[in-house]
Write an enzyme that holds these catalytic residues in place. Structure first.
Site, PDB file in Angstrom:
ATOM      1  N   ASP A   1       4.133  -2.568   7.642  1.00 54.61           N
ATOM      2  CA  ASP A   1       2.569  -2.191   8.033  1.00 54.61           C
ATOM      3  C   ASP A   1       2.232  -2.862   9.177  1.00 54.61           C
ATOM      4  O   ASP A   1       2.198  -4.373   9.266  1.00 54.61           O
ATOM      5  CB  ASP A   1       1.817  -2.393   6.806  1.00 54.61           C
ATOM      6  CG  ASP A   1       0.463  -1.709   7.094  1.00 54.61           C
ATOM      7  OD1 ASP A   1       0.476  -0.413   7.063  1.00 54.61           O
ATOM      8  OD2 ASP A   1      -0.500  -2.243   7.180  1.00 54.61           O
TER       9      ASP A   1
ATOM     10  N   ASP B   1      -4.563  10.583 -15.447  1.00 58.28           N
ATOM     11  CA  ASP B   1      -5.812   9.959 -14.949  1.00 58.28           C
ATOM     12  C   ASP B   1      -6.245  10.698 -13.487  1.00 58.28           C
ATOM     13  O   ASP B   1      -7.283  10.103 -12.797  1.00 58.28           O
ATOM     14  CB  ASP B   1      -5.534   8.453 -14.835  1.00 58.28           C
ATOM     15  CG  ASP B   1      -4.587   8.132 -13.767  1.00 58.28           C
ATOM     16  OD1 ASP B   1      -3.859   9.012 -13.285  1.00 58.28           O
ATOM     17  OD2 ASP B   1      -4.404   6.834 -13.622  1.00 58.28           O
TER      18      ASP B   1
ATOM     19  N   GLU C   1       6.302  -0.595  11.617  1.00 61.21           N
ATOM     20  CA  GLU C   1       5.343   0.133  12.101  1.00 61.21           C
ATOM     21  C   GLU C   1       4.357  -0.725  13.177  1.00 61.21           C
ATOM     22  O   GLU C   1       4.054  -1.924  13.060  1.00 61.21           O
ATOM     23  CB  GLU C   1       4.241   0.610  11.248  1.00 61.21           C
ATOM     24  CG  GLU C   1       3.415   1.634  11.472  1.00 61.21           C
ATOM     25  CD  GLU C   1       1.867   1.468  10.735  1.00 61.21           C
ATOM     26  OE1 GLU C   1       1.161   2.607  10.766  1.00 61.21           O
ATOM     27  OE2 GLU C   1       1.477   0.467  10.319  1.00 61.21           O
TER      28      GLU C   1
ATOM     29  N   HIS D   1       1.194   9.382   5.799  1.00 56.40           N
ATOM     30  CA  HIS D   1      -0.097   9.482   5.171  1.00 56.40           C
ATOM     31  C   HIS D   1      -1.253   9.085   6.176  1.00 56.40           C
ATOM     32  O   HIS D   1      -2.436   9.126   5.606  1.00 56.40           O
ATOM     33  CB  HIS D   1      -0.177   8.299   4.187  1.00 56.40           C
ATOM     34  CG  HIS D   1       0.132   6.929   4.717  1.00 56.40           C
ATOM     35  ND1 HIS D   1       1.241   6.694   5.162  1.00 56.40           N
ATOM     36  CD2 HIS D   1      -1.064   5.945   4.645  1.00 56.40           C
ATOM     37  CE1 HIS D   1       1.018   5.130   5.513  1.00 56.40           C
ATOM     38  NE2 HIS D   1      -0.172   4.876   5.293  1.00 56.40           N
ATOM     39  N   ASP D   2      -1.119   8.891   7.362  1.00 48.59           N
ATOM     40  CA  ASP D   2      -2.381   8.446   8.384  1.00 48.59           C
ATOM     41  C   ASP D   2      -2.224   9.667   9.209  1.00 48.59           C
ATOM     42  O   ASP D   2      -3.222   9.698   9.996  1.00 48.59           O
ATOM     43  CB  ASP D   2      -1.968   7.399   9.078  1.00 48.59           C
ATOM     44  CG  ASP D   2      -1.732   6.188   8.357  1.00 48.59           C
ATOM     45  OD1 ASP D   2      -2.696   6.120   7.418  1.00 48.59           O
ATOM     46  OD2 ASP D   2      -1.185   5.081   8.747  1.00 48.59           O
TER      47      ASP D   2
ATOM     48  N   ASP E   1       6.903  -0.701   0.864  1.00 50.60           N
ATOM     49  CA  ASP E   1       5.826  -1.292   2.016  1.00 50.60           C
ATOM     50  C   ASP E   1       5.645  -2.560   2.044  1.00 50.60           C
ATOM     51  O   ASP E   1       5.382  -3.132   0.941  1.00 50.60           O
ATOM     52  CB  ASP E   1       4.710  -0.221   2.016  1.00 50.60           C
ATOM     53  CG  ASP E   1       4.123   0.434   2.970  1.00 50.60           C
ATOM     54  OD1 ASP E   1       3.938  -0.293   4.023  1.00 50.60           O
ATOM     55  OD2 ASP E   1       3.999   1.530   2.829  1.00 50.60           O
TER      56      ASP E   1
HETATM   57  C1  NOJ Z   1      -1.185   1.241   8.733  1.00 54.67           C
HETATM   58  C2  NOJ Z   1      -1.290   2.100   7.396  1.00 54.67           C
HETATM   59  O1  NOJ Z   1      -0.275   3.010   7.458  1.00 54.67           O
HETATM   60  C3  NOJ Z   1      -2.584   2.562   6.836  1.00 54.67           C
HETATM   61  O2  NOJ Z   1      -2.680   3.506   6.055  1.00 54.67           O
HETATM   62  C4  NOJ Z   1      -3.342   1.357   6.644  1.00 54.67           C
HETATM   63  O3  NOJ Z   1      -4.775   1.805   6.765  1.00 54.67           O
HETATM   64  C5  NOJ Z   1      -3.398   0.392   7.814  1.00 54.67           C
HETATM   65  N1  NOJ Z   1      -2.189   0.098   8.276  1.00 54.67           N
HETATM   66  C6  NOJ Z   1      -3.736  -0.838   7.340  1.00 54.67           C
HETATM   67  O4  NOJ Z   1      -3.191  -1.544   6.464  1.00 54.67           O
END
Ligand code: NOJ
Length: 591
Positions: free
Chosen positions: A217, A36, A275, A347-348, A109
């Site tokens: 998070d 998918d 985080e 991922h950010d 997470d």
């Molecule tokens: C941190 C996360 O790493 C990010 O990807 C997310 O957009 C924000 N927190 C909100 O959850």
């Protein structure tokens, strides 16, 4: 050149995670088993050999819970299930078991600053002002003297992280709700004990199922100043910076200690990572002091902000001196109490080889140099999927290529505000989170072996050259180098537990530091230059008879002991500093 002798955890056995390496899986982009175009749990199960072969200890799985996917799963609508796009709870149970069988752990997470607006808690909360769950979220009337729903009527002036105000008007019940991220991600009210109890129960449910901990998070945003004061105005616009009122707010330590007591006390073998954007060194010491029983480690953001101007979209060239000053301060600050996590990528963040390295001619060399420098610091390293392959930023050509909510909202806001669309795109190409999210490049085949369908975000066209299959048996590959680094941390106590001393803080090209544990000392050198550079160390003679423990040059070989670095070279030297030990006779170089 004398390093102090002490190491942390002096009198107790260091926790297992001080010698561990964590690997982050962003499931959407890892491996798709059903065609998918979106990665899933069975795709991950099919690729466990890759993780085993790398030698990592822990897998951190970004959210797989049911979600409308407004923020790719960081908007959760059910905390105790798996989204069908990723698979089933049975698949997750299988993953837990498969990882445990291979001696790896699984970290989930935990996204509990906010839920999705589709979570049934929020559905109840927004249904009426009288609903018992109304005060599970942060609802406020319009600013006095204003009309709700009109510009400036928001209860305060806070801006959200994803552009626009942090408040959304709910016509039906005549109040605003708070969302530090998108309007699809309403913030929970952690001052409400029922919210905390529900989160704790959910966390215990996952631990009972066998998971080994949580990456939490934006956990330093859960406690807000109850007065919710206006923030200082940003750039002369109407929105203010609320961060002084929600970063490490008044009850944050209390909440984390309560969570520890309610969820983790009496259990062992776990790992917790918070985080924490904007966290200071002093706060991080408090969060990670084992005696305070809050968290094992935090993700801090200072070093990934050194190339930002006023905002992340205002990209500046790296000044290596600033990077060293930042990371060095964190090493020093957490030397005696607490623990660092170490990362370049997640991922950010854009891909580090494109950001701080050279993703052209010296891609392999600079990716392996960056890895070496990071992994030789004191702390727990995190490897983000594809980093171990030297994956690069993507060549996005137009706005249609982007998927990330933060990027798209920023684009709309910046262009509506008069920004030149080409300039806005140019910055997005460099820093958009989508750079990290292109699918993992497994082989040189169609869609790089990620999917048999159409990938949700196009593959980087360089997958034909940069992929796992091409690197697996190549000793000079980025992958092989990560393998060696991970093994080094497992095998050499000085890598995990030695002291850290930064050298040459003013050198604009060379990253240099010492690690020392008892009578073993390491000198770590990394060149951030595309030219040859001399390392001007006053104590160079002391290293003349050292062992090369690791090198990123082809074959791992260095002919000369001269302290001149080739472009983007990394070198780790080891020597005995105590009486009666000669490392040359006793240690096997791992090159
Ligand atoms: C941190 C996360 O790493 C990010 O990807 C997310 O957009 C924000 N927190 C909100 O959850």
């Amino acid at each position: 050149m004398s390093a102090p002798h002490s190491a942390s955890w002096p009198s107790v056995t260091p926790p297992w995670w001080t010698t561990a390496v964590v690997y982050q899986v962003y499931p959407r982009s890892f491996a798709d088993s059903d065609g998918d175009g979106i990665g899933d749990l069975r795709g991950l199960l099919d690729r466990l050999d890759h993780l085993d072969d790398l030698g990592v200890d822990v897998v951190w799985l970004s959210p797989v819970y049911p979600s409308p996917q407004a923020d790719n799963g960081y908007d959760i609508s059910d905390y105790t299930d798996v989204d069908p796009v990723f698979g089933t709870l049975a698949d997750l149970d299988e993953l837990i078991e498969a990882l445990h069988t291979r001696g790896m752990k699984l970290v989930m997470d935990l996204v509990v600053n906010h839920t999705s607006d589709q979570h049934n808690w929020f559905a109840a909360s927004r249904s009426s002002r009288e609903d018992p769950k109304r005060d599970w979220y942060v609802w406020r009337p319009p600013r006095p003297g204003t009309v709700g729903g009109t510009a400036g009527a928001e209860p305060n002036n806070w801006g959200s992280f994803f552009s626009g105000p942090a408040w959304t008007w709910d016509e039906a019940t005549g109040e605003y709700y708070l969302h530090l991220f998108s309007d699809r991600q309403p913030d929970l009210d952690w001052d409400n004990p029922d919210v905390r109890a529900a989160v704790h129960e959910m966390m215990r449910w996952w631990l009972d199922r066998g998971v080994d901990g949580f990456r939490m998070d934006v956990i330093n945003m859960i406690s807000k100043d109850p007065a919710l004061p206006d923030g200082e105005l940003r750039d002369g616009g109407p929105l203010g910076d609320g961060s002084p009122y929600y970063l490490c707010g008044p009850r944050i330590h209390e909440h984390l200690q309560e969570m520890h007591h309610e969820v983790f006390a009496g259990r062992s073998g776990l790992i917790t990572v918070g985080e924490m954007p904007g966290v200071s060194v002093d706060e991080a010491v408090l969060f990670t002091d084992p005696a305070r029983a809050e968290l094992d480690m935090v993700f801090q953001f200072e070093h990934v902000g050194v190339d930002h101007g006023a905002t992340k979209w205002d990209v500046r060239p790296l000044d290596l001196r600033e990077l060293k000053a930042s990371l060095g301060r964190w090493q020093e600050g957490l030397e005696k109490t607490g623990w660092n996590s170490l990362y370049w990528n997640n991922h950010d963040q854009p891909r580090v080889v494109s950001r701080f390295g050279d993703d052209g001619a010296f891609r392999v060399r600079s990716a392996t140099m960056l890895a070496t420098v990071l992994h030789l610091h004191r702390g727990t390293p995190f490897v983000y999927q594809g980093e171990e392959l030297g994956m690069t930023n993507a060549p996005f050509s137009s706005i249609a290529d982007f998927r990330d909510i933060e990027s798209l909202n920023h684009h709309d806001e910046a262009v509506a505000g008069g920004g030149d669309p080409e300039d806005v795109l140019a910055a997005m190409r460099q820093v958009s989170r989508d750079n990290a999210r292109t699918p993992v490049q497994w082989d040189a085949g169609p869609h790089a072996g990620f999917t048999s369908g159409t990938p949700w975000l196009p593959l980087n066209p360089n997958s034909r050259e940069i992929n796992a299959a091409a690197q697996r048996d190549d000793p000079d590959s980025v992958l092989a180098h990560y393998r060696r680094l991970i093994a080094l941390r497992h095998e050499q106590p000085v890598v995990a537990h030695g002291d850290f001393t930064m050298l040459l803080p003013e050198d604009p090209d060379v990253y240099a530091f010492l690690r020392r544990l008892d009578d073993v000392e390491l000198l770590v050198l990394g060149s951030f230059s595309g030219e040859r550079v001399a390392v001007v160390l006053p104590e160079a003679a002391e290293w003349a008879a050292s062992v090369v423990l690791l090198s990123n040059l082809p074959g791992g070989v260095r002919e000369s002991a001269e302290l001149v670095l080739e472009p983007w070279e990394a070198r780790v030297l080891s020597r005995a500093v105590g009486p009666g030990q000669d490392l040359r006779g006793s240690s096997q170089p791992v090159i």
